[in-house]
Design a protein around this motif. Structure first.
Motif, PDB file in Angstrom:
ATOM      1  N   VAL A 183       0.826  -1.215   0.000  1.00 55.03           N
ATOM      2  CA  VAL A 183       0.000   0.000   0.000  1.00 55.03           C
ATOM      3  C   VAL A 183       0.859   1.265   0.000  1.00 55.03           C
ATOM      4  N   ALA A 184       1.916   1.256   0.804  1.00 49.75           N
ATOM      5  CA  ALA A 184       2.775   2.444   0.883  1.00 49.75           C
ATOM      6  C   ALA A 184       3.430   2.718  -0.464  1.00 49.75           C
ATOM      7  N   ASP A 204       0.893   4.250  -2.813  1.00 48.68           N
ATOM      8  CA  ASP A 204       0.674   5.659  -2.477  1.00 48.68           C
ATOM      9  C   ASP A 204       1.787   6.524  -3.069  1.00 48.68           C
ATOM     10  N   LYS A 205       3.015   6.070  -2.848  1.00 50.23           N
ATOM     11  CA  LYS A 205       4.183   6.819  -3.318  1.00 50.23           C
ATOM     12  C   LYS A 205       4.194   6.884  -4.854  1.00 50.23           C
ATOM     13  N   ALA A 254       1.710   9.340  -6.195  1.00 45.51           N
ATOM     14  CA  ALA A 254       2.093  10.727  -5.954  1.00 45.51           C
ATOM     15  C   ALA A 254       3.126  11.197  -6.975  1.00 45.51           C
ATOM     16  N   THR A 302      -6.761  -4.084   4.442  1.00 50.02           N
ATOM     17  CA  THR A 302      -5.803  -3.618   3.430  1.00 50.02           C
ATOM     18  C   THR A 302      -6.531  -3.182   2.165  1.00 50.02           C
ATOM     19  N   GLU A 339      -7.793   0.175   2.702  1.00 57.44           N
ATOM     20  CA  GLU A 339      -6.688   1.142   2.617  1.00 57.44           C
ATOM     21  C   GLU A 339      -6.331   1.440   1.175  1.00 57.44           C
ATOM     22  N   ILE A 340      -6.246   0.397   0.366  1.00 57.71           N
ATOM     23  CA  ILE A 340      -5.898   0.580  -1.054  1.00 57.71           C
ATOM     24  C   ILE A 340      -6.950   1.461  -1.732  1.00 57.71           C
ATOM     25  N   VAL A 364      -6.443   5.033  -0.684  1.00 49.86           N
ATOM     26  CA  VAL A 364      -5.290   5.647  -1.358  1.00 49.86           C
ATOM     27  C   VAL A 364      -5.678   6.045  -2.778  1.00 49.86           C
ATOM     28  N   LEU A 365      -6.358   5.139  -3.484  1.00 47.23           N
ATOM     29  CA  LEU A 365      -6.748   5.433  -4.867  1.00 47.23           C
ATOM     30  C   LEU A 365      -7.715   6.615  -4.909  1.00 47.23           C
ATOM     31  N   ARG A 419      -7.935   9.024  -2.789  1.00 52.03           N
ATOM     32  CA  ARG A 419      -7.195  10.254  -2.486  1.00 52.03           C
ATOM     33  C   ARG A 419      -6.468  10.774  -3.720  1.00 52.03           C
ATOM     34  N   HIS A 420      -5.970   9.856  -4.547  1.00 58.08           N
ATOM     35  CA  HIS A 420      -5.253  10.291  -5.756  1.00 58.08           C
ATOM     36  C   HIS A 420      -6.180  10.435  -6.958  1.00 58.08           C
TER      37      HIS A 420
END
Lengths: 478, 478
Positions: B237-238, B241-242, B245, B270, B273-274, B277-278, B280-281
């Motif tokens: 996941v991290a 995210d990176k 970005a 998880t 969370e994924i 993240v998606l 958010r982006h």
């Protein structure tokens, strides 16, 4: 005799001969038709055969029976409507955006509460594909396990063999391993376009053309270059040559025969010329032969690829218009780019449903398709004939219409300035569906045109709907 | 008890308990197994039940029967192979070009003269989808005419209803009108990509990933951004995210569960969370749930869209891995972009074959699918289990392998520098097919990895083929 209606029975042949006399102007409106007895003697047939022929002509509005007086030529029996003019689209590449209006029409076109003049799909009743269905039932029972695999992405080998054999009868060498079975002709066109174009490219097409094709171009981000098209001869070869000289065109996409909506039949010499022009400009041809089997003539026209076998041509077709819209079995055949074509098909949908392909192969092998084609050709020719007569007697005088040589759609051209989108809005309120001309172009033309589908069994409701359309058009012209 | 094998019978439950003792190290290689009589007394079952359990374990290579001496734990009964390491693909968008090598493998993978360790398609014998075929036969006989039309482009309404009902059992609200039936999951992925990406765009994917997916990206002119992926937990996941970005990513495409080739099972937290993240982006998720129904656990994992119902997710799936690869029925469901999705599907292939969809709907309504799933889950779990044991006793010591939680493929990682392309070339000469690791990436990784398919009924031939692969690998390591 009108070659559009193969006369499988004596009375039909006789009716055709009478019809030719009417259309040729020998028998005119109001004249008394030859007496039943005289005609029987003249043609050496029975009285009942003549009566059958006359009843048929009466059904079609050619004759009128007058009590105790015999048969007379009906007032509107002879139609001599002018053909629509050849199209003159602006010769520029145009981005395509038709999907939204198309979906609104399709919703009505598939709703049985609307008179079905919209959707160019043979009705299941008219197709009567029961023998094919029985083959599918048998395949599912007997071969289910054997075929429950991802089929060869090329498609069922027996089916490709049958397609190849049928092509050979037209003198067209299409080896089975050059054929790829697809999910209908639409997928075949997608595969063909994906190996010849990239988004942003320009594709040259007939004008007017089938809106579904425009949707495919739209979805693939392609631009359309619409070509001047004559309602009888098809694309203007000189204009094509000039257009290709003026700009880069990635591919040319034409109907092989009986294009939707014009029903054109381009002769072999012109097809050869078109192929030669494309070859000279290095432009591949994608030809769509989906209506080729629905010829009203004695012969089935040959596709471009049969006439110009070495040219860069991808032939696309399907069984959707002739027997099984519900089976979604199309195919393409190419004489080059085999690896690319296979990769494109594989990336789109891997392979097709296995049992329907096997059933279609069995059906073709059984010889049932030719008898089926004879039947539906006659049915569609009759439908077109009736529809033309009803249009002739119902639509305003200035209405032009096509005289299609195959297929099952009619294209009407109203006077300049007439708005078929407005007619459509009125018709929908009366639960009549047709397709307005504006959907058959990416350039905003044909607002004065419309397409009528003749793909359903003829009925009083259809007849009334066409009459009503004609009335509404007349009111709008006043 | 090993939760991967649901114990539907007493002897199977008993065998599982014994297996747990072996895998837990309580019973070790060479030890005598409890006597049949003792075990029967202890578990209050009949002698024949114990014998059945022991025969099963003997079949799987866990026990050895020694004449007049009873059963012993086999030398290779307990496997404790390390899992493959989490992938560390280069974090850059890569053009995709895998089609040519894939087709060479597919040619062998579908050739029955090669041991079928290549193709991840359940064999028709193992699927035994006869009941579905009988529904199709009946539909063709009874409903042929009714369904010989272009189906609603959304797909059969009853089928969409059934898909919706099944989703609801997982607590997943998927309204029928959000569902679109497609020609397999591959077409669903094409539709999903066509409404979220344009050629040249970048799509984030798991690594390693299914080569067919890479072919779809290649055909659509998309670039792949491969994400670090753990063989148990799935995507990092991290790192995701990176990566998002750092560059514009048009869509993220992940397996919902049991991804091919790793068989990962990402937990619900998880997944949430994924999705976050998606969101958010602003990147839409396309999830491929084609293996979700083949869970070895007691529960069927929920897709991302069930866990994060408001996120921008297009769920794609099909019946090809669980019951009918030959029927080509897939589907997608989305909570937005409905008009675009319909237009994309329509432009690709209009609609799907009508009778197979109706047959699938009838089959699902009959309740046959759940019993079917129970049977094949057990069959695949057994196959994976056997395959792991044979790999364990046949492959070089340094070989790592996955412990999939569902699906039917195993992923093997050999030491760095090992060349599975070279192993593949040798194996093909001995008529054994598998898929080398290099096909599961666009970045040239995984040359030391390979995928074994466990999708065929277990056989002595399969066992010998895996043993032989292990021998060859051992020879190559020397």
């Amino acid at each position: 005799m009108d070659s559009r209606v193969p006369a499988s029975h004596l009375y039909q042949a006789l009716a055709q001969q009478m019809l030719a006399l009417v259309d040729g102007g020998v028998l005119r409106a109001g004249m008394r038709a030859p007496s039943v007895r005289a005609l029987a003697l003249q043609h050496k047939v029975s009285l009942s055969t003549v009566l059958q022929a006359y009843r048929l002509l009466e059904d079609r509005g050619v004759l009128e029976a007058r009590p105790k007086s015999g048969f007379y030529i009906a007032a509107q029996a002879h139609h001599e409507r002018a053909l629509p003019s050849a199209s003159k689209p602006p010769l520029r590449a145009t981005p395509v955006s038709v999907s939204n209006p198309v979906f609104s029409v399709l919703a009505y076109a598939t709703d049985p509460s609307y008179a079905p003049l919209g959707c160019a799909v043979p009705s299941a009743a008219l197709l009567a594909a029961d023998r094919l269905d029985r083959h599918l039932a048998r395949c599912a029972r007997v071969h289910g396990r054997l075929y429950n695999v991802y089929a060869d992405p090329h498609g069922d080998a027996e089916l490709r063999g049958q397609i190849s054999e049928r092509a050979l009868r037209l003198g067209h060498a299409v080896p089975p391993d050059s054929i790829l079975v697809t999910n209908g002709c639409t997928e075949a066109l997608n595969v063909a376009l994906s190996v010849t174009t990239r988004p942003g490219d320009t594709v040259a097409i007939e004008s007017p053309t089938y809106f579904g094709l425009l949707q495919v171009l739209e979805a693939r981000g392609l631009r359309a270059l619409e070509l001047p098209t004559d309602p009888v001869r098809g694309v203007d070869v000189a204009a094509l040559d000039k257009a290709l000289a003026a700009r880069r065109v990635a591919a040319c996409l034409l109907a092989s025969s009986f294009n939707n909506p014009l029903g054109t039949r381009t002769d072999d010499a012109t097809k050869a010329e078109i192929a030669a022009v494309l070859t000279r400009h290095g432009v591949p041809l994608i030809e769509d032969d989906i209506y080729g089997d629905i010829s009203f003539g004695d012969d089935r026209p040959r596709p471009f690829s049969a006439i110009s076998p070495t040219a860069d041509i991808i032939l696309c077709s399907s069984f959707s218009k002739t027997i099984a819209p519900g089976y979604r079995i199309g195919w393409l055949a190419a004489n080059r780019r085999h690896d690319q074509i296979l990769a494109a098909k594989f990336a789109l949908s891997l392979s097709g449903a296995a049992l329907p392909q096997k059933a279609m192969a069995d059906f073709l092998k059984s010889g049932g398709y030719d008898a089926h084609l004879r039947r539906i050709r006659k049915a569609f020719a009759d439908n077109i004939d009736r529809m033309r007569r009803v249009v002739d007697r119902s639509f305003p005088q200035a209405t032009r219409m096509t005289a299609p040589a195959g297929g099952f759609v009619l294209w009407l051209e109203m006077p300049d300035g007439f708005d078929t989108d407005a007619l459509y809005a009125r018709a929908i309120r009366e639960r009549i569906c047709f397709v307005p001309g504006s959907l058959f172009t990416a350039t905003g033309q044909y607002r004065n045109c419309l397409r009528l589908s003749c793909s359903h069994d003829w009925s009083a409701r259809l007849e009334r709907s066409v009459e009503r359309l004609g009335e509404m058009a007349g009111e709008m012209l006043q």
